[in-house]
Design an enzyme around this catalytic site. Structure first.
Site, PDB file in Angstrom:
ATOM      1  N   LYS A  71       0.840  -1.202   0.000  1.00  0.00           N
ATOM      2  CA  LYS A  71       0.000   0.000   0.000  1.00  0.00           C
ATOM      3  C   LYS A  71       0.878   1.256   0.000  1.00  0.00           C
ATOM      4  CE  LYS A  71      -1.635   2.529   3.158  1.00  0.00           C
ATOM      5  NZ  LYS A  71      -1.404   3.793   2.407  1.00  0.00           N
ATOM      6  N   GLU A 114      11.776  16.948  13.046  1.00  0.00           N
ATOM      7  CA  GLU A 114      12.179  16.534  11.703  1.00  0.00           C
ATOM      8  C   GLU A 114      11.498  17.455  10.707  1.00  0.00           C
ATOM      9  OE1 GLU A 114      10.539  12.862  10.051  1.00  0.00           O
ATOM     10  OE2 GLU A 114      12.459  12.479   9.079  1.00  0.00           O
ATOM     11  N   CYS A 154      14.713  10.454   4.694  1.00  0.00           N
ATOM     12  CA  CYS A 154      14.740  10.097   6.120  1.00  0.00           C
ATOM     13  C   CYS A 154      16.109  10.397   6.719  1.00  0.00           C
ATOM     14  CB  CYS A 154      14.352   8.636   6.304  1.00  0.00           C
ATOM     15  SG  CYS A 154      15.336   7.501   5.308  1.00  0.00           S
ATOM     16  N   GLU A 191      10.720   1.408   9.744  1.00  0.00           N
ATOM     17  CA  GLU A 191      11.751   2.355   9.285  1.00  0.00           C
ATOM     18  C   GLU A 191      11.129   3.742   9.418  1.00  0.00           C
ATOM     19  OE1 GLU A 191      14.759   1.760   8.467  1.00  0.00           O
ATOM     20  OE2 GLU A 191      14.903  -0.283   7.724  1.00  0.00           O
TER      21      GLU A 191
HETATM   22  P1  NAD Z   1       3.331   8.674   7.196  1.00  0.00           P
HETATM   23  O1  NAD Z   1       3.668   7.969   8.454  1.00  0.00           O
HETATM   24  O2  NAD Z   1       2.385   9.795   7.239  1.00  0.00           O
HETATM   25  O3  NAD Z   1       2.734   7.663   6.122  1.00  0.00           O
HETATM   26  C1  NAD Z   1       3.429   6.488   5.725  1.00  0.00           C
HETATM   27  C2  NAD Z   1       2.423   5.450   5.253  1.00  0.00           C
HETATM   28  O4  NAD Z   1       1.608   5.049   6.356  1.00  0.00           O
HETATM   29  C3  NAD Z   1       1.446   5.932   4.181  1.00  0.00           C
HETATM   30  O5  NAD Z   1       1.291   4.898   3.218  1.00  0.00           O
HETATM   31  C4  NAD Z   1       0.154   6.148   4.964  1.00  0.00           C
HETATM   32  O6  NAD Z   1      -1.000   6.038   4.161  1.00  0.00           O
HETATM   33  C5  NAD Z   1       0.233   5.024   5.956  1.00  0.00           C
HETATM   34  N1  NAD Z   1      -0.624   5.167   7.148  1.00  0.00           N
HETATM   35  C6  NAD Z   1      -1.279   6.262   7.594  1.00  0.00           C
HETATM   36  N2  NAD Z   1      -1.941   5.970   8.733  1.00  0.00           N
HETATM   37  C7  NAD Z   1      -1.687   4.679   9.023  1.00  0.00           C
HETATM   38  C8  NAD Z   1      -2.056   3.796  10.088  1.00  0.00           C
HETATM   39  N3  NAD Z   1      -2.817   4.197  11.098  1.00  0.00           N
HETATM   40  N4  NAD Z   1      -1.591   2.533  10.060  1.00  0.00           N
HETATM   41  C9  NAD Z   1      -0.771   2.102   9.055  1.00  0.00           C
HETATM   42  N5  NAD Z   1      -0.401   2.894   8.031  1.00  0.00           N
HETATM   43  C10 NAD Z   1      -0.843   4.162   8.015  1.00  0.00           C
HETATM   44  O7  NAD Z   1       4.751   9.104   6.575  1.00  0.00           O
HETATM   45  P2  NAD Z   1       5.016  10.050   5.337  1.00  0.00           P
HETATM   46  O8  NAD Z   1       4.691  11.444   5.752  1.00  0.00           O
HETATM   47  O9  NAD Z   1       4.395   9.451   4.118  1.00  0.00           O
HETATM   48  O10 NAD Z   1       6.606   9.875   5.166  1.00  0.00           O
HETATM   49  C11 NAD Z   1       7.560  10.705   5.732  1.00  0.00           C
HETATM   50  C12 NAD Z   1       8.189  10.036   6.944  1.00  0.00           C
HETATM   51  O11 NAD Z   1       8.776   8.782   6.569  1.00  0.00           O
HETATM   52  C13 NAD Z   1       9.333  10.837   7.535  1.00  0.00           C
HETATM   53  O12 NAD Z   1       9.237  10.818   8.936  1.00  0.00           O
HETATM   54  C14 NAD Z   1      10.580  10.064   7.087  1.00  0.00           C
HETATM   55  O13 NAD Z   1      11.714  10.266   7.888  1.00  0.00           O
HETATM   56  C15 NAD Z   1      10.074   8.671   7.125  1.00  0.00           C
HETATM   57  N6  NAD Z   1      10.912   7.801   6.299  1.00  0.00           N
HETATM   58  C16 NAD Z   1      11.710   6.873   6.923  1.00  0.00           C
HETATM   59  C17 NAD Z   1      12.559   6.079   6.159  1.00  0.00           C
HETATM   60  C18 NAD Z   1      13.463   5.066   6.802  1.00  0.00           C
HETATM   61  O14 NAD Z   1      13.995   4.212   6.092  1.00  0.00           O
HETATM   62  N7  NAD Z   1      13.672   5.101   8.107  1.00  0.00           N
HETATM   63  C19 NAD Z   1      12.565   6.205   4.774  1.00  0.00           C
HETATM   64  C20 NAD Z   1      11.737   7.158   4.178  1.00  0.00           C
HETATM   65  C21 NAD Z   1      10.904   7.936   4.963  1.00  0.00           C
END
Ligand code: NAD
Length: 473
Positions: free
Chosen positions: A169, A372, A276, A242
């Site tokens: 997803k 962040e 990230c 992650e």
């Molecule tokens: P987010 O947490 O808002 O969303 C990530 C995913 O989770 C989306 O697909 C979203 O639809 C889904 N989601 C939303 N609510 C959910 C729930 N209750 N249960 C399960 N899934 C749910 O993150 P974002 O804003 O899309 O991404 C940015 C963040 O991702 C930043 O904090 C960044 O640092 C992090 N990131 C981490 C890594 C890593 O490898 N550590 C890599 C890339 C991004």
């Protein structure tokens, strides 16, 4: 209106129950519709993955790996189409989009070359103990919007090679490249092995809590990661999280200012800061602080910010309106608390454009330093003492990455050893390699991806301990 993009469920490309707009962040205008799943389609996708599991797990590993290689080959053949769509939905400049697609190809190939390894733990006196690695079942893979393709491949490669099936997803603001990849999966894989569904941030919770999902592989924010972990608890599902980061760059006093400033700048601004492990705060010795800040500001002022599809664009827009608003608020606060040397105000044009911004003279407790930012804004902080700067770098709930910059590599490495995070790079940034494990410490994650360790996260250690059947005395 239906979408030309389709969900992938049980080997079929299907419409959603409805569709929603996908916005091009360079214009803030919709450019395509994305099919939306509901709970029923989600259940159908999980059921398809569940029923495909036993045959896929029984397929010889070399055959599974060959299919992962075939996915990589097909992605490579269509790289230009994928890169163009990635730029349109995500915003990054076309050359960086191509870099992500080719990195995805490389990642799939690297996983296709790995194998779940059986370890002989003992083989003596008729006692043979072998630790095998068996697949888990249905993996739910949930991805964010900053690198929608490669972050999905980090999950799909190891999950498939080890014999799991998957429901994938993507984030609702960047779903289309993942749907396009679903098309390739439909052409090459047995039905049900990979399923792709889309939502408007409403199905992640249901997917995480689904009783037939064995493992959750999540990349996204720390806040959402905590919810995923909570929903995993009921079924004691395996999780790989992650999550977010607030990586410090520590510049040592022996650097060539121009060289180090260029590297730190690039590490902070690539993908408009939406990485990230982007450099999110830079610590610079007092003696070179002014020069270093001025050099960063000079670089910021000469950077071309533009629609990623335009030649010459170095920084594209921020990916979505919510993130744009968050960074704009952090900027407004930073203007009050510190000195803005370059950028600072949103660009006066359509789209979610922010200029690369350099802010100096902030306190460590300013929101731009503690949170962040995930945007093209870098706070630069002064330090006098190495012990003090190490403590300040470690004073964060996050522990994802970090960098140390110094001419004396041994000294820089010693500093790197004391940074409490999953990865620290010395004199380089973003050296992420599918063969090198990657993971966060503290609230940046649990478990990890990439490398043999990342592959093993999609398996259950299964020990078989056998001895000869002795006659009863
Ligand atoms: P987010 O947490 O808002 O969303 C990530 C995913 O989770 C989306 O697909 C979203 O639809 C889904 N989601 C939303 N609510 C959910 C729930 N209750 N249960 C399960 N899934 C749910 O993150 P974002 O804003 O899309 O991404 C940015 C963040 O991702 C930043 O904090 C960044 O640092 C992090 N990131 C981490 C890594 C890593 O490898 N550590 C890599 C890339 C991004």
């Amino acid at each position: 209106m239906t979408s030309k993009y389709k969900l992938l469920i049980d080997g079929e490309m299907v419409d959603g129950v409805s569709s929603f707009d996908v916005i091009n962040p360079a214009t803030a205008q919709p450019f395509a519709r994305c099919p939306k799943a509901d709970e029923k389609l989600l259940n159908h996708a999980v059921a398809a993955a569940k029923s495909a599991f036993s045959a896929w797990a029984a397929t010889p590993v070399d055959q599974r790996a060959a299919l992962v290689t075939a996915l990589a080959d097909r992605l490579e053949q269509r790289a230009e189409e994928f890169a163009a769509l990635l730029t349109t939905e995500q915003g990054k400049p076309l050359n960086q989009a191509m870099f992500e697609i080719m990195g995805s190809v490389m990642t799939l190939r690297a996983f296709a070359a790995m194998r779940p390894e059986a370890n002989i733990l003992r083989d003596e006196g008729g006692n043979r103990v072998i630790e095998h690695r068996t697949p888990l079942g249905v993996v739910a893979a949930i991805t964010p919007w900053n690198f929608p393709v490669i972050l999905a491949m980090n999950k799909l490669g190891p999950a498939l090679v080890t014999g799991n099936t998957m429901v994938l997803k993507p984030a609702p603001t960047t779903p289309l490249t993942t749907l396009l990849f679903g098309e390739i999966c439909a052409q090459l894989l047995p039905r049900g092995v990979v399923n792709v569904i889309c939502d408007q941030n409403d199905l992640g919770g249901l997917l995480s809590a689904h009783p037939d999902v064995a493992k959750l592989s999540f990349t996204g924010s720390t806040a959402t990661g905590k919810k995923v972990m909570a929903s995993a608890a009921a079924g004691l599902k395996r999780v790989t999280l992650e999550l977010g980061g607030n990586d410090a760059a520590i510049v040592l006093d022996d650097v060539d200012t121009a060289v180090a400033a260029r590297k730190v700048y690039d590490g902070a601004m690539a993908n408009a800061g939406q990485i990230c492990v982007a450099i999110k705060r830079a610590y610079v010795p007092e003696a070179i602080y002014d020069d270093f800040c001025d050099e960063l500001a000079r670089l910021a002022k000469e950077t071309v910010v533009d629609d990623g599809s335009r030649q010459g664009a170095k920084i594209g827009p921020v990916q979505n309106a919510m993130q744009y608003d968050k960074v704009v608020a952090l900027l407004a606060d930073a203007r009050e608390r510190g000195t803005v040397l370059a950028g600072g105000e949103p660009l006066d044009r359509p789209g979610y454009f922010l200029p690369p911004t350099i802010v100096r003279d902030l306190d460590d407790d300013a929101p731009l330093v503690r949170e962040e930012q995930f945007g093209p804004v870098l706070p630069v902080l002064k330090y006098r003492d190495i012990e003090d700067v190490i403590a300040r770098a470690n004073d964060s709930e996050y522990g994802l990455g970090g960098t140390v910059w110094g001419r004396d590599v041994a000294r820089a490495t010693e500093v790197a050893m004391r940074i409490d995070s999953g990865t620290v790079w010395v004199n380089q940034h973003l050296a992420i390699d599918p063969n090198i494990p990657f993971r966060g410490s503290k609230q940046s994650g649990i478990g990890g991806e990439l490398g043999q360790a990342g592959l093993n996260e999609y398996t259950q250690a299964h020990v078989v301990n056998a001895v000869e059947l002795e006659p009863v005395a």
